[in-house]
Enzyme design. Structure first.
Site, PDB file in Angstrom:
ATOM      1  N   GLU A  54      30.503  -2.684  25.771  1.00  0.00           N
ATOM      2  CA  GLU A  54      30.679  -2.605  27.220  1.00  0.00           C
ATOM      3  C   GLU A  54      29.397  -2.234  27.973  1.00  0.00           C
ATOM      4  O   GLU A  54      29.297  -2.411  29.177  1.00  0.00           O
ATOM      5  CB  GLU A  54      31.783  -1.581  27.559  1.00  0.00           C
ATOM      6  CG  GLU A  54      33.207  -2.063  27.281  1.00  0.00           C
ATOM      7  CD  GLU A  54      33.607  -2.091  25.804  1.00  0.00           C
ATOM      8  OE1 GLU A  54      34.748  -2.494  25.522  1.00  0.00           O
ATOM      9  OE2 GLU A  54      32.765  -1.718  24.938  1.00  0.00           O
ATOM     10  N   GLU A  90      12.397 -13.614  17.421  1.00  0.00           N
ATOM     11  CA  GLU A  90      13.695 -14.096  17.901  1.00  0.00           C
ATOM     12  C   GLU A  90      14.222 -15.292  17.113  1.00  0.00           C
ATOM     13  O   GLU A  90      15.390 -15.311  16.685  1.00  0.00           O
ATOM     14  CB  GLU A  90      13.596 -14.493  19.377  1.00  0.00           C
ATOM     15  CG  GLU A  90      13.265 -13.341  20.288  1.00  0.00           C
ATOM     16  CD  GLU A  90      13.152 -13.777  21.717  1.00  0.00           C
ATOM     17  OE1 GLU A  90      13.924 -14.618  22.151  1.00  0.00           O
ATOM     18  OE2 GLU A  90      12.265 -13.247  22.401  1.00  0.00           O
ATOM     19  N   ASP A 117      22.923  -3.929  26.364  1.00  0.00           N
ATOM     20  CA  ASP A 117      22.025  -3.798  25.198  1.00  0.00           C
ATOM     21  C   ASP A 117      22.300  -2.517  24.414  1.00  0.00           C
ATOM     22  O   ASP A 117      21.393  -1.926  23.821  1.00  0.00           O
ATOM     23  CB  ASP A 117      20.553  -3.820  25.653  1.00  0.00           C
ATOM     24  CG  ASP A 117      20.206  -5.079  26.427  1.00  0.00           C
ATOM     25  OD1 ASP A 117      19.396  -4.979  27.369  1.00  0.00           O
ATOM     26  OD2 ASP A 117      20.776  -6.141  26.114  1.00  0.00           O
ATOM     27  N   ASN A 158      16.069 -20.459  21.623  1.00  0.00           N
ATOM     28  CA  ASN A 158      16.859 -19.746  20.593  1.00  0.00           C
ATOM     29  C   ASN A 158      18.010 -20.620  20.105  1.00  0.00           C
ATOM     30  O   ASN A 158      18.323 -20.643  18.918  1.00  0.00           O
ATOM     31  CB  ASN A 158      17.389 -18.422  21.150  1.00  0.00           C
ATOM     32  CG  ASN A 158      16.344 -17.316  21.070  1.00  0.00           C
ATOM     33  OD1 ASN A 158      16.094 -16.779  20.010  1.00  0.00           O
ATOM     34  ND2 ASN A 158      15.718 -17.032  22.185  1.00  0.00           N
ATOM     35  N   ASN A 211      23.904 -10.726  20.639  1.00  0.00           N
ATOM     36  CA  ASN A 211      22.886 -10.989  21.664  1.00  0.00           C
ATOM     37  C   ASN A 211      21.510 -10.797  21.052  1.00  0.00           C
ATOM     38  O   ASN A 211      21.328  -9.942  20.184  1.00  0.00           O
ATOM     39  CB  ASN A 211      23.073 -10.022  22.847  1.00  0.00           C
ATOM     40  CG  ASN A 211      22.048 -10.256  23.956  1.00  0.00           C
ATOM     41  OD1 ASN A 211      21.856 -11.382  24.403  1.00  0.00           O
ATOM     42  ND2 ASN A 211      21.385  -9.201  24.373  1.00  0.00           N
ATOM     43  N   HIS A 261      17.741  -9.681  22.012  1.00  0.00           N
ATOM     44  CA  HIS A 261      16.989  -9.015  23.078  1.00  0.00           C
ATOM     45  C   HIS A 261      15.525  -8.938  22.645  1.00  0.00           C
ATOM     46  O   HIS A 261      15.250  -8.544  21.497  1.00  0.00           O
ATOM     47  CB  HIS A 261      17.556  -7.613  23.364  1.00  0.00           C
ATOM     48  CG  HIS A 261      16.857  -6.934  24.497  1.00  0.00           C
ATOM     49  ND1 HIS A 261      17.104  -7.262  25.828  1.00  0.00           N
ATOM     50  CD2 HIS A 261      15.887  -6.010  24.509  1.00  0.00           C
ATOM     51  CE1 HIS A 261      16.302  -6.546  26.602  1.00  0.00           C
ATOM     52  NE2 HIS A 261      15.554  -5.773  25.830  1.00  0.00           N
ATOM     53  N   ARG A 284      35.164 -14.221  40.851  1.00  0.00           N
ATOM     54  CA  ARG A 284      34.631 -13.847  39.531  1.00  0.00           C
ATOM     55  C   ARG A 284      35.732 -13.884  38.467  1.00  0.00           C
ATOM     56  O   ARG A 284      35.510 -14.344  37.350  1.00  0.00           O
ATOM     57  CB  ARG A 284      34.010 -12.449  39.628  1.00  0.00           C
ATOM     58  CG  ARG A 284      33.246 -11.951  38.435  1.00  0.00           C
ATOM     59  CD  ARG A 284      32.083 -12.756  37.957  1.00  0.00           C
ATOM     60  NE  ARG A 284      30.980 -12.969  38.861  1.00  0.00           N
ATOM     61  CZ  ARG A 284      29.751 -13.278  38.431  1.00  0.00           C
ATOM     62  NH1 ARG A 284      29.515 -13.374  37.152  1.00  0.00           N
ATOM     63  NH2 ARG A 284      28.788 -13.511  39.274  1.00  0.00           N
TER      64      ARG A 284
HETATM   65  C1  GRF Z   1      14.459 -15.107  25.350  1.00  0.00           C
HETATM   66  O1  GRF Z   1      13.297 -14.450  25.779  1.00  0.00           O
HETATM   67  C2  GRF Z   1      15.407 -14.106  24.782  1.00  0.00           C
HETATM   68  O2  GRF Z   1      14.781 -13.005  24.179  1.00  0.00           O
HETATM   69  C3  GRF Z   1      16.132 -13.629  25.976  1.00  0.00           C
HETATM   70  O3  GRF Z   1      16.217 -14.716  26.859  1.00  0.00           O
HETATM   71  C4  GRF Z   1      15.223 -15.659  26.535  1.00  0.00           C
HETATM   72  C5  GRF Z   1      15.939 -16.937  26.177  1.00  0.00           C
HETATM   73  O4  GRF Z   1      15.051 -17.913  25.944  1.00  0.00           O
HETATM   74  N1  GRF Z   1      17.444 -13.158  25.599  1.00  0.00           N
HETATM   75  P1  GRF Z   1      15.624 -19.350  25.470  1.00  0.00           P
HETATM   76  O5  GRF Z   1      16.547 -19.851  26.568  1.00  0.00           O
HETATM   77  O6  GRF Z   1      16.362 -19.129  24.177  1.00  0.00           O
HETATM   78  O7  GRF Z   1      14.400 -20.170  25.301  1.00  0.00           O
END
Ligand code: GRF
Length: 208
Positions: free
Chosen positions: A148, A181, A151, A14, A108, A110, A66
């Site tokens: 918070e 994605e 997803d 990504n 994010n 997902h 943490r």
């Molecule tokens: C992907 O499957 C994305 O949907 C999820 O984590 C994975 C990340 O893959 N959030 P990459 O590290 O971007 O290849």
């Protein structure tokens, strides 16, 4: 020019889609200021290096507790005057302090059509295993703002992907990445970078 921090934990496909989109000009008014991983071996850091993008490893393991880790992460973002934080396969829980400071400035990706197959325990291949177990005919991906919850933030973009007979979780994951994605995340960044995205009453409006 929107300054991006991309947070990663793994392969970085990504991240690569974002890098490629900026280089091709399908994302405008944005640049990746830093890639941050909790995993020093994440190939995503190698992808950043190959494109002369600063890569940092900030890991909970390298901090006494943490809270110290959270402070180190926040400091790295503040020092670079980051405008938008992009979670691209980042597997560490985002501290509430960071969510408050960057309200509607953390996104994010997902790998399902939220609210299906999301929330605690749904990440990576587990999402696709659950979709196949349920027998859905359509799945997809979602880009959302981070709040918070897990997803649960306002949904920015979604894209459906067909499930095919005989799909394995790996085959389905790859199709969702390729068809959804890697298109949605760059698109969401470009819309935000060009002032097209607003949030009202927890719902996202995208200007035409
Ligand atoms: C992907 O499957 C994305 O949907 C999820 O984590 C994975 C990340 O893959 N959030 P990459 O590290 O971007 O290849």
């Amino acid at each position: 020019m929107l300054k991006l921090a991309v947070l990663v934990s793994g392969g970085g496909t990504n991240l690569q889609a974002i890098i490629d989109s900026i280089e091709k000009g399908t994302i405008t008014n944005a640049r990746i200021a830093v890639v941050i991983s909790n995993n020093k071996n994440a190939y995503a850091l190698e992808r950043a290096r190959k494109h002369q993008i600063e890569g940092l490893c900030i890991s909970p393991k390298d901090h006494e507790d943490r809270e110290a880790f959270h402070q180190a992460l926040l400091k790295a973002l503040e020092e670079r005057d980051i405008d938008l934080i992009v979670l691209a396969g980042y597997l560490v829980v985002i501290p509430e302090q960071m969510i408050r400071k960057y309200r509607n400035r953390i996104i994010n990706i997902h790998p399902s059509l939220i609210p299906s197959f999301c929330g605690t325990g749904y990440y990576g291949l587990k999402v696709h295993e659950a979709a196949l177990a349920r027998g859905v005919k359509v799945t997809g991906a979602t880009v959302h703002f981070v709040d918070e919850g897990t997803d649960t933030g306002p949904i920015i973009l979604q894209k459906p992907v067909l499930v095919e007979q005989g799909d394995t979780p790996e085959v389905l994951q790859r199709r969702v990445m390729e068809q959804a994605e890697w298109k949605l995340l760059p698109k969401a960044i470009d819309l935000i970078a060009n002032g097209k995205v607003t949030v009202e009453n927890g719902r996202v409006h995208i200007a035409e």
